[in-house]
Design an enzyme around this catalytic site. Structure first.
Site, PDB file in Angstrom:
ATOM      1  N   ASP A 128     -24.861 -64.301 -70.461  1.00  7.67           N
ATOM      2  CA  ASP A 128     -24.026 -65.177 -71.263  1.00  7.67           C
ATOM      3  C   ASP A 128     -24.948 -65.848 -72.279  1.00  7.67           C
ATOM      4  O   ASP A 128     -26.160 -65.871 -72.107  1.00  7.67           O
ATOM      5  CB  ASP A 128     -23.351 -66.228 -70.375  1.00  7.67           C
ATOM      6  CG  ASP A 128     -22.153 -66.862 -71.087  1.00  7.67           C
ATOM      7  OD1 ASP A 128     -21.525 -67.741 -70.501  1.00  7.67           O
ATOM      8  OD2 ASP A 128     -21.870 -66.468 -72.240  1.00  7.67           O
ATOM      9  N   ASP A 186     -16.267 -61.372 -64.215  1.00  9.04           N
ATOM     10  CA  ASP A 186     -17.364 -62.050 -63.493  1.00  9.04           C
ATOM     11  C   ASP A 186     -16.806 -63.334 -62.901  1.00  9.04           C
ATOM     12  O   ASP A 186     -15.884 -63.937 -63.485  1.00  9.04           O
ATOM     13  CB  ASP A 186     -18.525 -62.390 -64.447  1.00  9.04           C
ATOM     14  CG  ASP A 186     -18.342 -63.778 -65.065  1.00  9.04           C
ATOM     15  OD1 ASP A 186     -17.723 -63.834 -66.145  1.00  9.04           O
ATOM     16  OD2 ASP A 186     -18.785 -64.773 -64.466  1.00  9.04           O
TER      17      ASP A 186
END
Ligand code: 726
Length: 376
Positions: free
Chosen positions: A92, A271
């Site tokens: 991320d 996720d």
């Protein structure tokens, strides 16, 4: 990176696919175990590969940038070399973590100033430097620098935030497309759709992200406290606009039921911290439903945790034994429960893939959504 579509379901928008990266192929739909600080907590890389059958894991730019730091990661030859996970990794961009962990709300056009939650040192993330940081970490798939709008938030805030995210995306693309990977393999940048829970903003953001024509696209700003029905409505609106020949990644989602419902809406990648975080609190997801292993009722249940999903920990250890370890706060409890929950999540998306291929996903999904949500 290349994405080839496999089979499209006839009753829903579910589909199978294959993501081809320089670190190996990923069969979708897929769940990506969260590996925040270069580790999937309590799980060995060998167990991730052999027992859980993970195909791609996540890393966290915010955490890795602060510790062990870019100099160590670069000297190691990138994150894959540092932690020994030689399959695909996704990181991320750090925006979400800065907002959620460092408690920073000082967002400027240039970027975000924040204090390290570790030692209070001052740092700044900008679209440009998070591209450079993710180049150095070396993940195969990296995320654009965005603002994940909180829920709820005013329409005006959501619109301004979305427009800032779009301006930041252009800066991410300019930087990414004019720099190279550092370790001899290719990386790809996924943009992130925002727009909070406002249909017109979601539509506008999805159309803008689609127009950037990147190799994959993410749906952000969801799973932040909104009702599940709203998550599904926004997800469907966005997947109907994002190109069908590119993978769609719904960030931070979710429970087993959320994942099945969103596979049916055309999402390919997921996720969530739940399987690992909840495992450490004794909450187990199983093919029969949800178990709070601390509950007295499991004290003398010597049956395996969940033999149906066919991995070592879920078959070898009994519920009674795992309950004993959990209430005794034994280290092995976190290890067994984490391996089991992650193996369950990978088993579930693997089953979804099989049923899409078999042509009966719709019926199977409705049945499984009820089953996996049952409190045992
Ligand atoms: C829970 N609902 C949830 N999580 C969202 C994450 C973070 C995903 C991130 O969530 C943890 O970080 C905090 C994970 O670490 C614990 C990260 O794995 C390394 C994971 O990175 C992909 C979002 N990230 C961005 N950049 N943009 C988003 O709009 C967004 C939305 C999310 N909703």
């Amino acid at each position: 990176m290349k994405f080839t579509l496999g089979k499209k379901d006839t009753q829903t928008k579910a589909r199978t696919g294959t993501l081809i990266t320089d670190h190996g192929d990923i069969q979708t739909p897929i769940f990506m175990p969260v590996g925040t600080a270069a580790t999937v907590k309590a799980v060995h890389q060998r167990e991730l590969k052999d027992d859980i059958k993970a195909q791609i894991i996540l890393g966290n730019t915010y955490h890795l940038y602060l510790r062990p730091g870019l100099d160590i990661l670069e000297k190691a030859g990138g994150l894959h070399k540092f932690n020994g996970w030689d399959r695909p990794i996704l990181t991320d961009s750090g925006g979400y973590q800065v907002f959620s962990l460092a408690g920073t709300r000082k967002i400027k056009e240039e970027g975000v100033m924040f204090k390290s939650h570790i030692d209070g040192s001052k740092h700044e993330f900008t679209p440009e430097n998070v591209m450079d940081i993710q180049r150095t970490i070396g993940a195969d798939i990296i995320m654009a620098f965005d603002e994940c709008t909180p829920y709820p938030c005013e329409y005006g805030y959501a619109r301004n935030s979305m427009e800032l995210t779009h301006r930041w995306l252009k800066r991410c693309i300019n930087r990414f497309d004019t720099t190279e990977g550092k370790y001899g393999y290719s990386q790809t940048l996924f943009p992130i759709v925002q727009g909070s829970v406002y249909k017109d903003l979601r539509k506008q953001s999805a159309e803008f992200i689609a127009s950037c024509d990147r190799e994959g696209n993410a749906i952000g700003g969801l799973s932040v406290g909104e009702p599940a029905e709203m998550m599904y409505e926004m997800t469907e609106l966005v997947t109907d606009i994002l190109p069908s020949d590119k993978p769609r990644y719904l960030m931070g989602v979710g429970t087993p039921a959320n994942i099945l419902e969103c596979i049916a809406l055309g999402v390919d990648m997921f996720d969530c911290v739940m399987p690992t975080r909840n495992a450490r609190n004794g909450m187990l997801f199983t093919s029969e439903g949800i178990i709070n292993i601390r509950n007295e009722k499991w004290k003398d249940d010597f049956n395996p945790i969940d033999p149906a999903i066919g991995n070592y920990a879920s078959t070898f250890y009994s519920k009674a034994y795992l309950r004993h370890l959990t209430i005794s706060k034994e280290i092995l409890a976190a290890q067994i429960a984490s391996i089991h929950n992650l193996a369950f999540y990978l088993w579930l998306v693997g089953q979804a893939r099989e049923h899409i291929l078999a042509g009966d996903f719709g019926v199977w999904k409705d049945h499984m959504v009820k089953k996996v949500s049952t409190r045992l």
